[in-house]
Design a protein around this motif. Structure first.
Motif, PDB file in Angstrom:
ATOM      1  N   ALA A 216      -4.834 -45.670  -2.923  1.00 24.79           N
ATOM      2  CA  ALA A 216      -4.188 -45.005  -1.793  1.00 24.79           C
ATOM      3  C   ALA A 216      -2.690 -45.263  -1.803  1.00 24.79           C
ATOM      4  CB  ALA A 216      -4.809 -45.476  -0.475  1.00 24.79           C
ATOM      5  N   ASP A 217      -2.303 -46.502  -2.144  1.00 22.64           N
ATOM      6  CA  ASP A 217      -0.884 -46.839  -2.218  1.00 22.64           C
ATOM      7  C   ASP A 217      -0.197 -46.055  -3.327  1.00 22.64           C
ATOM      8  OD1 ASP A 217       1.486 -48.472  -1.627  1.00 22.64           O
ATOM      9  OD2 ASP A 217       1.068 -49.404  -3.569  1.00 22.64           O
ATOM     10  N   GLU A 218      -0.866 -45.933  -4.477  1.00 24.85           N
ATOM     11  CA  GLU A 218      -0.297 -45.170  -5.593  1.00 24.85           C
ATOM     12  C   GLU A 218      -0.130 -43.697  -5.231  1.00 24.85           C
ATOM     13  OE1 GLU A 218      -1.621 -43.739 -10.086  1.00 24.85           O
ATOM     14  OE2 GLU A 218      -2.427 -45.611  -9.257  1.00 24.85           O
ATOM     15  N   GLY A 220       0.037 -42.385  -2.177  1.00 25.94           N
ATOM     16  CA  GLY A 220       1.031 -42.237  -1.121  1.00 25.94           C
ATOM     17  C   GLY A 220       2.443 -42.276  -1.670  1.00 25.94           C
ATOM     18  N   THR A 258       0.500 -44.336   3.428  1.00 23.40           N
ATOM     19  CA  THR A 258      -0.513 -45.134   2.732  1.00 23.40           C
ATOM     20  C   THR A 258      -1.603 -45.667   3.662  1.00 23.40           C
ATOM     21  OG1 THR A 258       0.926 -45.746   0.886  1.00 23.40           O
ATOM     22  CG2 THR A 258      -0.868 -47.267   1.408  1.00 23.40           C
ATOM     23  N   GLU A 312       7.659 -48.799   5.040  1.00 28.05           N
ATOM     24  CA  GLU A 312       7.182 -48.053   3.888  1.00 28.05           C
ATOM     25  C   GLU A 312       8.335 -47.353   3.180  1.00 28.05           C
ATOM     26  OE1 GLU A 312       3.113 -45.787   3.550  1.00 28.05           O
ATOM     27  OE2 GLU A 312       4.588 -44.478   4.510  1.00 28.05           O
ATOM     28  N   ARG A 328       4.397 -53.942  -2.930  1.00 29.63           N
ATOM     29  CA  ARG A 328       3.104 -53.281  -2.762  1.00 29.63           C
ATOM     30  C   ARG A 328       2.359 -53.934  -1.605  1.00 29.63           C
ATOM     31  NH1 ARG A 328      -0.306 -56.878  -5.370  1.00 29.63           N
ATOM     32  NH2 ARG A 328       0.725 -58.223  -6.894  1.00 29.63           N
TER      33      ARG A 328
END
Length: 350
Positions: A216-218, A220, A258, A312, A328
């Motif tokens: 999800a972080d990648e 976003g 994210t 963010e 991260r």
């Protein structure tokens, strides 16, 4: 196959094609497989990430083949050109074609002719009828309507009392094989995806959730960099026996945030009830991407949400300067084999 007069046999003209083992991280592979269908007919409806509908009615006479023979041709070309097998259902409507494809082992062509439709549907469990979810299936089974045949035999008024007017009528028609839905030509919507494969079959739900947060972080970060937002999110879970489960959820609002993507991914994962399942890998796919500037966003009076978005944005600036793993969320890990640049600072959790 012909009807005895030299003309291709008519009756079935809709193909539901499921491409087996399509890499979710390679949308161009899916598009190349769709091109195999558009070489036969322009009436191709993309059903990402790994299926499509095709109406070959106009191609029967041109190719001098039946719909089932065209389906075999699609399988042959997919294997020869792309190394991908496919399962194809052939019928007179999208509903029957989809159910035919899902009725047996993968890697086959299964045809349901019009005269066979009633018998085919009657023997199927009610949960196999397209449009019947787990909750609806439980409700119908509680009334003894546990097969499509029994559902078809039930009075319309009874189904409408159980399910409501609109849904009762819709399922009453589908149980009889009535599906007037046309095959609508569409291109695959733009999407972005990320996948994580575990070093060994993963039984720990917490580890799987950690991988989902990483994905999800990648996603976003990529979406925000491209000034895009997603309207829906798809989770694919791959198991040790090479089977897979795919679920999609529409997001409350278009987003590239994210935490919002991670929350949706967790909900999809938890709804599967995997418990002690041996999971080989997980993949997330952000779908229905649109420009961030044209997407509406619900105003929030939550100070914490605004602070999270500012943090963010600051983390994104650090990533662009020092590398993707400079900052991260806590609980994530970079993918295996990915190393930060030598001159980058050690990764720090946000």
């Amino acid at each position: 196959m012909t009807d005895g007069t030299g003309n291709p046999r008519r009756g079935t003209h809709v193909l539901y094609v499921h491409f087996d083992a399509v890499p979710h991280t390679a949308p161009e592979h899916y598009e190349a497989l769709l091109a195999l269908l558009t070489d036969i007919t322009p009436l191709v409806q993309a059903l990402p990430p790994d299926a499509a509908l095709a109406d070959v009615r106009g191609a029967l006479r041109y190719f001098g083949r039946s719909a089932a023979e065209l389906a075999q041709l699609v399988r042959l070309r997919a294997l020869a050109l792309h190394g991908t097998d496919c399962t194809v259902g052939v019928a007179a409507s999208p509903l029957l074609a989809r159910m035919a494809a899902q009725a047996g082992e993968p890697g086959q062509v299964r045809e349901v002719r019009p005269e066979e439709a009633a018998d085919f549907l009657g023997r199927r469990p009610v949960a196999a009828l397209h449009g019947v979810g787990p909750a609806t299936a439980r409700t119908l089974c509680a009334y003894g309507l546990d097969s499509v045949g029994r559902l078809a035999a039930a009075p319309l008024a009874t189904l409408q009392r159980i399910l409501g007017a609109a849904q009762g009528r819709r399922l009453h028609e589908r149980a009889r094989g009535i599906d007037p839905t046309p095959v609508t030509p569409t291109a695959p919507p733009r999407s972005a995806s990320a996948e994580h494969r575990f070093e060994r079959d993963e039984l720990d739900a917490a580890r799987r959730r950690g991988a989902l947060l990483t994905l999800a972080d990648e996603l976003g970060f990529r979406l925000r960099a491209e000034e895009q937002v997603a309207r829906s999110l798809t989770l694919t879970v791959r198991y040790a026996d090479r089977s897979a489960t795919t679920r999609t959820r529409t997001l409350p609002e278009p987003t590239a945030h994210t935490p919002a993507l991670a929350t949706a991914a967790y909900a999809l994962h938890d709804a599967l009830g995997l418990q002690r399942a041996r999971v080989r890998g997980v993949a997330l796919r952000a779908e229905e991407l649109t420009a961030a500037e044209s997407a509406a966003r619900q105003l929030s009076f939550d100070v914490r949400d605004e602070k999270a978005r500012r943090a963010e944005a600051a983390a994104d600036r650090a990533r662009r300067r020092f590398g993707a793993y400079a900052v991260r969320p806590a609980g994530t890990e970079p993918p295996r084999g990915a190393e930060p640049p030598p001159d980058a600072e050690p990764p720090r959790a946000a």
